[in-house]
Design a protein around this motif. Structure first.
Motif, PDB file in Angstrom:
ATOM      1  N   MET A 245      46.832  50.933  50.954  1.00  0.00           N
ATOM      2  CA  MET A 245      48.192  50.580  50.730  1.00  0.00           C
ATOM      3  C   MET A 245      48.963  51.815  50.723  1.00  0.00           C
ATOM      4  O   MET A 245      50.234  51.644  51.579  1.00  0.00           O
ATOM      5  N   TRP A 246      48.801  53.025  50.146  1.00  0.00           N
ATOM      6  CA  TRP A 246      49.504  54.143  50.236  1.00  0.00           C
ATOM      7  C   TRP A 246      49.619  54.751  51.805  1.00  0.00           C
ATOM      8  O   TRP A 246      50.851  55.028  52.450  1.00  0.00           O
ATOM      9  N   THR A 247      48.698  54.563  52.551  1.00  0.00           N
ATOM     10  CA  THR A 247      48.803  55.051  53.968  1.00  0.00           C
ATOM     11  C   THR A 247      49.686  54.171  54.844  1.00  0.00           C
ATOM     12  O   THR A 247      50.504  54.731  55.287  1.00  0.00           O
ATOM     13  N   HIS A 248      49.744  52.869  54.606  1.00  0.00           N
ATOM     14  CA  HIS A 248      50.519  51.757  55.482  1.00  0.00           C
ATOM     15  C   HIS A 248      51.951  51.820  54.940  1.00  0.00           C
ATOM     16  O   HIS A 248      52.894  51.864  55.747  1.00  0.00           O
ATOM     17  N   LEU A 249      52.134  51.773  53.643  1.00  0.00           N
ATOM     18  CA  LEU A 249      53.519  51.581  52.930  1.00  0.00           C
ATOM     19  C   LEU A 249      54.233  52.970  53.428  1.00  0.00           C
ATOM     20  O   LEU A 249      55.353  53.210  53.320  1.00  0.00           O
ATOM     21  N   GLY A 250      53.556  53.876  53.168  1.00  0.00           N
ATOM     22  CA  GLY A 250      54.092  55.260  53.419  1.00  0.00           C
ATOM     23  C   GLY A 250      54.498  55.822  54.789  1.00  0.00           C
ATOM     24  O   GLY A 250      54.858  56.860  55.168  1.00  0.00           O
ATOM     25  N   ARG A 251      54.390  54.858  55.630  1.00  0.00           N
ATOM     26  CA  ARG A 251      54.464  55.057  57.243  1.00  0.00           C
ATOM     27  C   ARG A 251      55.259  54.075  57.723  1.00  0.00           C
ATOM     28  O   ARG A 251      55.035  53.150  57.985  1.00  0.00           O
ATOM     29  N   GLY A 252      56.687  54.443  58.282  1.00  0.00           N
ATOM     30  CA  GLY A 252      57.416  53.514  58.980  1.00  0.00           C
ATOM     31  C   GLY A 252      58.513  52.677  58.150  1.00  0.00           C
ATOM     32  O   GLY A 252      59.212  51.906  58.701  1.00  0.00           O
ATOM     33  N   LEU A 253      58.125  52.524  57.035  1.00  0.00           N
ATOM     34  CA  LEU A 253      58.654  51.448  56.009  1.00  0.00           C
ATOM     35  C   LEU A 253      60.141  51.697  56.153  1.00  0.00           C
ATOM     36  O   LEU A 253      60.759  52.951  55.984  1.00  0.00           O
ATOM     37  N   PRO A 254      61.153  50.520  56.506  1.00  0.00           N
ATOM     38  CA  PRO A 254      62.668  50.703  56.497  1.00  0.00           C
ATOM     39  C   PRO A 254      63.046  50.697  54.882  1.00  0.00           C
ATOM     40  O   PRO A 254      63.809  49.923  54.677  1.00  0.00           O
ATOM     41  N   GLY A 255      62.738  51.841  54.224  1.00  0.00           N
ATOM     42  CA  GLY A 255      63.138  51.930  52.853  1.00  0.00           C
ATOM     43  C   GLY A 255      62.216  53.089  52.249  1.00  0.00           C
ATOM     44  O   GLY A 255      62.398  54.244  52.782  1.00  0.00           O
ATOM     45  N   ARG A 256      61.520  52.900  51.201  1.00  0.00           N
ATOM     46  CA  ARG A 256      60.967  54.047  50.360  1.00  0.00           C
ATOM     47  C   ARG A 256      59.879  53.434  49.754  1.00  0.00           C
ATOM     48  O   ARG A 256      59.942  52.458  49.060  1.00  0.00           O
ATOM     49  N   PHE A 257      58.670  53.883  49.817  1.00  0.00           N
ATOM     50  CA  PHE A 257      57.504  53.879  48.926  1.00  0.00           C
ATOM     51  C   PHE A 257      57.268  55.040  47.797  1.00  0.00           C
ATOM     52  O   PHE A 257      57.163  56.291  48.724  1.00  0.00           O
ATOM     53  N   THR A 258      57.212  54.811  46.616  1.00  0.00           N
ATOM     54  CA  THR A 258      57.000  55.977  45.591  1.00  0.00           C
ATOM     55  C   THR A 258      55.931  55.474  44.747  1.00  0.00           C
ATOM     56  O   THR A 258      55.771  54.582  44.358  1.00  0.00           O
ATOM     57  N   THR A 259      55.202  56.411  44.099  1.00  0.00           N
ATOM     58  CA  THR A 259      54.480  56.405  42.885  1.00  0.00           C
ATOM     59  C   THR A 259      55.006  57.400  42.037  1.00  0.00           C
ATOM     60  O   THR A 259      54.833  58.684  42.285  1.00  0.00           O
ATOM     61  N   HIS A 260      55.294  57.019  40.860  1.00  0.00           N
ATOM     62  CA  HIS A 260      55.740  58.029  39.778  1.00  0.00           C
ATOM     63  C   HIS A 260      54.381  58.036  38.615  1.00  0.00           C
ATOM     64  O   HIS A 260      53.897  57.134  38.443  1.00  0.00           O
ATOM     65  N   PHE A 261      53.923  59.391  38.181  1.00  0.00           N
ATOM     66  CA  PHE A 261      53.201  59.607  37.344  1.00  0.00           C
ATOM     67  C   PHE A 261      53.865  59.976  36.129  1.00  0.00           C
ATOM     68  O   PHE A 261      54.879  60.682  36.096  1.00  0.00           O
ATOM     69  N   ALA A 262      53.254  59.704  34.898  1.00  0.00           N
ATOM     70  CA  ALA A 262      53.673  60.273  33.599  1.00  0.00           C
ATOM     71  C   ALA A 262      52.744  60.771  32.701  1.00  0.00           C
ATOM     72  O   ALA A 262      51.586  60.469  32.776  1.00  0.00           O
ATOM     73  N   ARG A 263      52.974  62.085  32.712  1.00  0.00           N
ATOM     74  CA  ARG A 263      51.866  62.920  32.195  1.00  0.00           C
ATOM     75  C   ARG A 263      52.181  63.628  30.646  1.00  0.00           C
ATOM     76  O   ARG A 263      53.582  63.930  30.476  1.00  0.00           O
ATOM     77  N   PHE A 264      51.523  63.843  30.017  1.00  0.00           N
ATOM     78  CA  PHE A 264      51.814  64.376  28.658  1.00  0.00           C
ATOM     79  C   PHE A 264      50.742  65.577  28.351  1.00  0.00           C
ATOM     80  O   PHE A 264      49.529  65.200  28.345  1.00  0.00           O
ATOM     81  N   GLU A 265      51.145  66.842  28.267  1.00  0.00           N
ATOM     82  CA  GLU A 265      50.341  67.918  27.956  1.00  0.00           C
ATOM     83  C   GLU A 265      49.164  67.980  29.119  1.00  0.00           C
ATOM     84  O   GLU A 265      48.181  68.508  29.086  1.00  0.00           O
ATOM     85  N   GLY A 266      49.715  67.528  30.681  1.00  0.00           N
ATOM     86  CA  GLY A 266      48.929  67.313  31.526  1.00  0.00           C
ATOM     87  C   GLY A 266      47.950  66.526  31.824  1.00  0.00           C
ATOM     88  O   GLY A 266      47.311  66.162  32.777  1.00  0.00           O
ATOM     89  N   GLU A 267      47.836  65.399  30.958  1.00  0.00           N
ATOM     90  CA  GLU A 267      47.106  64.216  30.852  1.00  0.00           C
ATOM     91  C   GLU A 267      47.911  63.079  31.457  1.00  0.00           C
ATOM     92  O   GLU A 267      49.142  63.008  31.123  1.00  0.00           O
ATOM     93  N   LEU A 268      47.341  62.185  32.365  1.00  0.00           N
ATOM     94  CA  LEU A 268      47.899  61.109  33.236  1.00  0.00           C
ATOM     95  C   LEU A 268      47.871  59.900  31.977  1.00  0.00           C
ATOM     96  O   LEU A 268      46.659  59.473  31.886  1.00  0.00           O
ATOM     97  N   LEU A 269      49.061  59.649  31.627  1.00  0.00           N
ATOM     98  CA  LEU A 269      49.092  58.332  30.741  1.00  0.00           C
ATOM     99  C   LEU A 269      49.649  57.252  31.208  1.00  0.00           C
ATOM    100  O   LEU A 269      49.789  56.284  30.682  1.00  0.00           O
TER     101      LEU A 269
END
Length: 410
Positions: A245-269
């Motif tokens: 999914m990330w490979t194809h949506l991150g390539r050529g899409l007429p817009g934008r594909f993003t993934t946000h991470f939220a971390r607390f004290e380095g831990e992914l929450l």
């Protein structure tokens, strides 16, 4: 007379520019990502008197096992000006085209709202003990175009279906949409419940940090998504699925594909993926760790996404599907409440429709396909179990265990 012709990717991307409301699922990039389940696809255009297509669509295909016949699937499409088009003629052209492609039946999930419940209506419904489902509330708007579409489809031989399990990853019947058009961040925040705003501020005070993930983080995302699914009882997806999914949506899409991470004290929450093709942005997947609820990672994630979309000029933020549940005594209502408190309105889409083009073959395939899909699902589960077992065995002992061949996304 309207005819359908196959078109190039560039022609398709040019044709979708005229539409404000385009789902990522109506792009060749997502069709590429889903080839495991729908191995073939085509970009097509409807042509009348103009040299440019008046409508476009991505049509996916799956061959009926043991035959040359095919079943077709059009998720969140076609891209048609439903308000002004001759719907009957365009559907007739679609049938003629599919008949020429050896298709025995087609499933269509139009991306059009049938009913809308305003935010205030849903808030009131959540407080009303007798309101257990959205249809217990009178909608604030019923779309006459959607009603006309459904009537024409019925008259044309289309059958309204419940959304099949195999395509629920592609569709939610009840969705929430947050209006961003011509609004500032302060105006969007003002439309939220005070508790939601408080929790977003609390996340900042607690030290939640938001960053943009890359494809190298796909393993972390998948582990968080799996723990979320196990906790909430929904199917999880493989690392291969997310990487594809990330490979194809991150390539050529007429817009934008993003993934946000939220971390607390380095831990992914928390994590959320968002894609925007046109002026409509869509939340695809969200995952959370509930071990530290006081720091409110989900509020921080969505606020960061809203800020990004406002800066890009997005008009609508489609927050994704929810279950048809307003009963606060059940866990499924928690997501409804969260999205309601974000200030979003609830929408019921027109649902799933199927057209039997070759009725006898379609009936036989309809009986066989769930069995075939279940067998593939069991095989996939066995392969994932084998892969998990291999990962827990010391390297010295792995040579004695045969590798699972060809893992596939769920």
């Amino acid at each position: 007379m309207t005819v359908i012709r196959e078109i190039t990717t560039d022609q398709f991307l040019s044709g979708l520019q005229k539409f404000d409301r385009v789902s990522f699922q109506q792009t060749p990039f997502w069709a590429e990502a889903r080839r495991v389940d729908w191995p073939e696809f085509a970009s097509v255009g409807w042509y009348a008197d103009d040299p440019d297509p008046i409508s476009v669509a991505i049509i996916r295909y799956r061959r009926i096992p043991g035959t040359a016949k095919r079943f077709a699937f059009i998720p969140y499409g076609p891209l048609i000006d439903w308000d002004n088009a001759d719907i009957g003629e365009q559907l007739s052209a679609l049938r003629t085209y599919l008949e020429s492609k050896n298709v025995i039946g087609v499933r269509m999930l139009p991306y059009i709202s049938l009913h809308r419940w305003d935010n205030a209506t849903v808030r009131a419904g959540l407080r009303e003990p007798t309101a257990r489902h959205f249809r217990d509330l009178a909608p604030d708007r019923t779309n006459p175009t959607a009603l006309r579409l459904k009537a024409i489809m019925r008259d044309s031989g289309w059958i309204e279906k419940s959304v099949p399990q195999e395509t629920r990853i592609d569709y939610g019947l009840f969705n929430f949409q947050l209006n961003l058009e011509d609004r500032t961040e302060d105006e969007v925040l003002a439309g939220m419940h005070k508790t939601w705003r408080y929790n977003a501020k609390k996340a900042s005070r607690e030290g939640i940090e938001i960053d943009l993930a890359t494809i190298s983080d796909v393993g972390d995302f998948q582990r968080l998504f799996t723990s979320t699914g196990d906790r909430n009882g929904f199917p999880t997806l493989s690392t291969d699925f997310f990487r594809t999914m990330w490979t194809h949506l991150g390539r050529g899409l007429p817009g934008r594909f993003t993934t946000h991470f939220a971390r607390f004290e380095g831990e992914l929450l928390g994590a959320t993926t968002t894609v925007r093709v046109s002026s409509t942005a869509e939340c695809i997947h969200t995952a959370t760790d509930t071990s530290k609820p006081r720091v409110k990672p989900s509020n921080a994630l969505y606020l960061a996404t809203i800020r990004q979309l406002l800066s890009e000029g997005a008009k609508t933020y489609d927050l994704g599907g929810v279950k048809d549940c307003l009963d606060l005594e059940t866990s499924a209502s928690g997501l409804v409440r969260f999205k309601t408190e974000m200030g979003a309105d609830a929408h019921e889409y027109t649902g799933a429709w199927e057209l039997p083009i070759a009725p006898r073959a379609y009936a036989a395939a309809t009986r066989a396909m769930p069995v075939y899909a279940a067998a593939k699902s069991r095989l996939g589960a066995l392969k994932r179990s084998a892969a998990g077992l291999r990962s827990r065995i010391p390297a010295a002992g792995r040579a004695r265990i045969p590798a699972a061949a060809g893992r596939r996304p769920d």
